[in-house]
Write a protein that holds these residues in place. Structure first.
Motif, PDB file in Angstrom:
ATOM      1  N   ASP A  83       0.845  -1.195   0.000  1.00 47.06           N
ATOM      2  CA  ASP A  83       0.000   0.000   0.000  1.00 47.06           C
ATOM      3  C   ASP A  83       0.881   1.245   0.000  1.00 47.06           C
ATOM      4  N   VAL A  84       0.560   2.176  -0.865  1.00 53.83           N
ATOM      5  CA  VAL A  84       1.295   3.437  -0.963  1.00 53.83           C
ATOM      6  C   VAL A  84       0.274   4.566  -0.847  1.00 53.83           C
ATOM      7  N   GLY A  85       0.263   5.221   0.289  1.00 56.58           N
ATOM      8  CA  GLY A  85      -0.685   6.303   0.517  1.00 56.58           C
ATOM      9  C   GLY A  85      -0.261   7.580  -0.177  1.00 56.58           C
ATOM     10  N   PRO A  86      -1.205   8.511  -0.336  1.00 55.42           N
ATOM     11  CA  PRO A  86      -0.877   9.799  -0.940  1.00 55.42           C
ATOM     12  C   PRO A  86       0.138  10.564  -0.090  1.00 55.42           C
ATOM     13  N   LEU A  87       1.054  11.188  -0.755  1.00 57.05           N
ATOM     14  CA  LEU A  87       2.045  12.067  -0.141  1.00 57.05           C
ATOM     15  C   LEU A  87       2.844  11.357   0.956  1.00 57.05           C
ATOM     16  N   THR A  88       3.319  10.165   0.630  1.00 57.22           N
ATOM     17  CA  THR A  88       4.190   9.427   1.548  1.00 57.22           C
ATOM     18  C   THR A  88       5.567   9.265   0.927  1.00 57.22           C
ATOM     19  N   LEU A  89       6.536   9.076   1.798  1.00 63.67           N
ATOM     20  CA  LEU A  89       7.933   8.943   1.386  1.00 63.67           C
ATOM     21  C   LEU A  89       8.384   7.511   1.594  1.00 63.67           C
ATOM     22  N   THR A  90       8.898   6.888   0.555  1.00 67.37           N
ATOM     23  CA  THR A  90       9.496   5.560   0.627  1.00 67.37           C
ATOM     24  C   THR A  90      10.963   5.727   0.285  1.00 67.37           C
ATOM     25  N   GLU A  91      11.848   5.245   1.168  1.00 68.36           N
ATOM     26  CA  GLU A  91      13.281   5.437   0.980  1.00 68.36           C
ATOM     27  C   GLU A  91      14.009   4.107   0.795  1.00 68.36           C
ATOM     28  N   LEU A  92      14.875   4.088  -0.183  1.00 68.06           N
ATOM     29  CA  LEU A  92      15.764   2.953  -0.428  1.00 68.06           C
ATOM     30  C   LEU A  92      17.194   3.463  -0.345  1.00 68.06           C
ATOM     31  N   SER A  93      18.033   2.675   0.273  1.00 67.20           N
ATOM     32  CA  SER A  93      19.451   3.042   0.272  1.00 67.20           C
ATOM     33  C   SER A  93      20.252   1.785  -0.009  1.00 67.20           C
ATOM     34  N   GLY A  94      21.313   1.948  -0.752  1.00 69.23           N
ATOM     35  CA  GLY A  94      22.157   0.809  -1.092  1.00 69.23           C
ATOM     36  C   GLY A  94      22.820   0.983  -2.425  1.00 69.23           C
ATOM     37  N   ARG A  95      22.851  -0.124  -3.146  1.00 67.44           N
ATOM     38  CA  ARG A  95      23.488  -0.153  -4.457  1.00 67.44           C
ATOM     39  C   ARG A  95      22.972  -1.377  -5.191  1.00 67.44           C
ATOM     40  N   GLN A  96      23.388  -1.552  -6.419  1.00 74.32           N
ATOM     41  CA  GLN A  96      22.916  -2.649  -7.254  1.00 74.32           C
ATOM     42  C   GLN A  96      22.989  -3.974  -6.508  1.00 74.32           C
ATOM     43  N   GLY A  97      21.845  -4.650  -6.423  1.00 73.64           N
ATOM     44  CA  GLY A  97      21.796  -5.958  -5.797  1.00 73.64           C
ATOM     45  C   GLY A  97      21.692  -5.955  -4.284  1.00 73.64           C
ATOM     46  N   ARG A  98      21.778  -4.802  -3.641  1.00 73.94           N
ATOM     47  CA  ARG A  98      21.723  -4.759  -2.166  1.00 73.94           C
ATOM     48  C   ARG A  98      21.063  -3.462  -1.724  1.00 73.94           C
ATOM     49  N   TRP A  99      19.771  -3.534  -1.421  1.00 67.63           N
ATOM     50  CA  TRP A  99      19.006  -2.356  -1.032  1.00 67.63           C
ATOM     51  C   TRP A  99      18.348  -2.561   0.320  1.00 67.63           C
ATOM     52  N   ASN A 100      18.214  -1.483   1.067  1.00 69.68           N
ATOM     53  CA  ASN A 100      17.465  -1.467   2.321  1.00 69.68           C
ATOM     54  C   ASN A 100      16.276  -0.533   2.124  1.00 69.68           C
ATOM     55  N   LEU A 101      15.198  -0.791   2.862  1.00 73.85           N
ATOM     56  CA  LEU A 101      13.949  -0.068   2.677  1.00 73.85           C
ATOM     57  C   LEU A 101      13.476   0.585   3.964  1.00 73.85           C
TER      58      LEU A 101
END
Length: 190
Positions: free
Chosen positions: A161-179
């Motif tokens: 679920d992705v609500g209006p005006l929300t922030l989703t952050e990913l950090s990492g690099r190719q093949g290795r991401w955190n959420l």
């Protein structure tokens, strides 16, 4: 090198309230107010991008962002269903809608499948340079980026679920991401 990708979903629109495919309409009054209230919550970034829809453009502008439209970040192309509501499609094409909701490779609307969307946004994600990227994008793009980054099964698309005006952050690099997902901007996110 680490990349930080910050995805902001658009503020509220009549199309979102009506569950209308294609997101063709502008922000509604509540969406404009919510985005204006969230201006000070927008994280700093080196690169500002947005999807090509009107609501992504208007949300970016209301947030005070001079974001560049990027075709790779466009909403899911829904072909013949663009502008129609979920209820209308469910009534006139129940089998096609059921197929689309269960099979990520299906595109009964004549547009893009969820798998094709995931490939498109996955290529964009993996091409990013090491920097802080902020993009205002449709909920479908947030879901697809998340699925690709975390290596989730495509069938999980509808479970995010992705609500209006929300922030989703990913950090990492190719093949290795955190959420880090779903932080509302401006308090309520509505």
């Amino acid at each position: 090198m680490t990349v930080r990708v910050m995805l902001v979903s658009p503020a509220m629109t009549v199309d979102l309230r009506e569950a209308r495919f294609g997101g063709l309409g502008p922000l509604d009054e509540s969406g404009v107010r919510a985005a204006a209230a969230a201006v000070h919550d927008v994280p700093r970034a080196d690169l500002l991008l947005r999807g090509s829809s009107l609501r992504c453009r208007e949300t970016a502008e209301a947030l005070g962002l001079r974001a560049e439209a990027v075709e790779a970040l466009a909403d899911l192309h829904v072909g013949d269903w663009a502008g129609r509501t979920l209820a209308e499609v469910g009534e006139s094409e129940p089998e096609a809608l059921a197929l689309w909701l269960r099979d990520p490779a299906a595109a009964p609307h004549g547009g893009e499948s969820l798998r094709q969307l995931s490939v498109r946004v996955g290529q964009w994600l993996e091409s990013l340079p090491a920097r802080r990227v902020l993009a205002v994008v449709e909920p479908a793009v947030v879901r697809a980026v998340t699925i690709v980054a975390l290596g989730l099964a495509p069938e999980t698309f509808w479970r995010l679920d992705v609500g209006p005006l929300t922030l989703t952050e990913l950090s990492g690099r190719q093949g290795r991401w955190n959420l880090h997902c779903g932080r509302p901007l401006g308090g309520s996110g509505s």
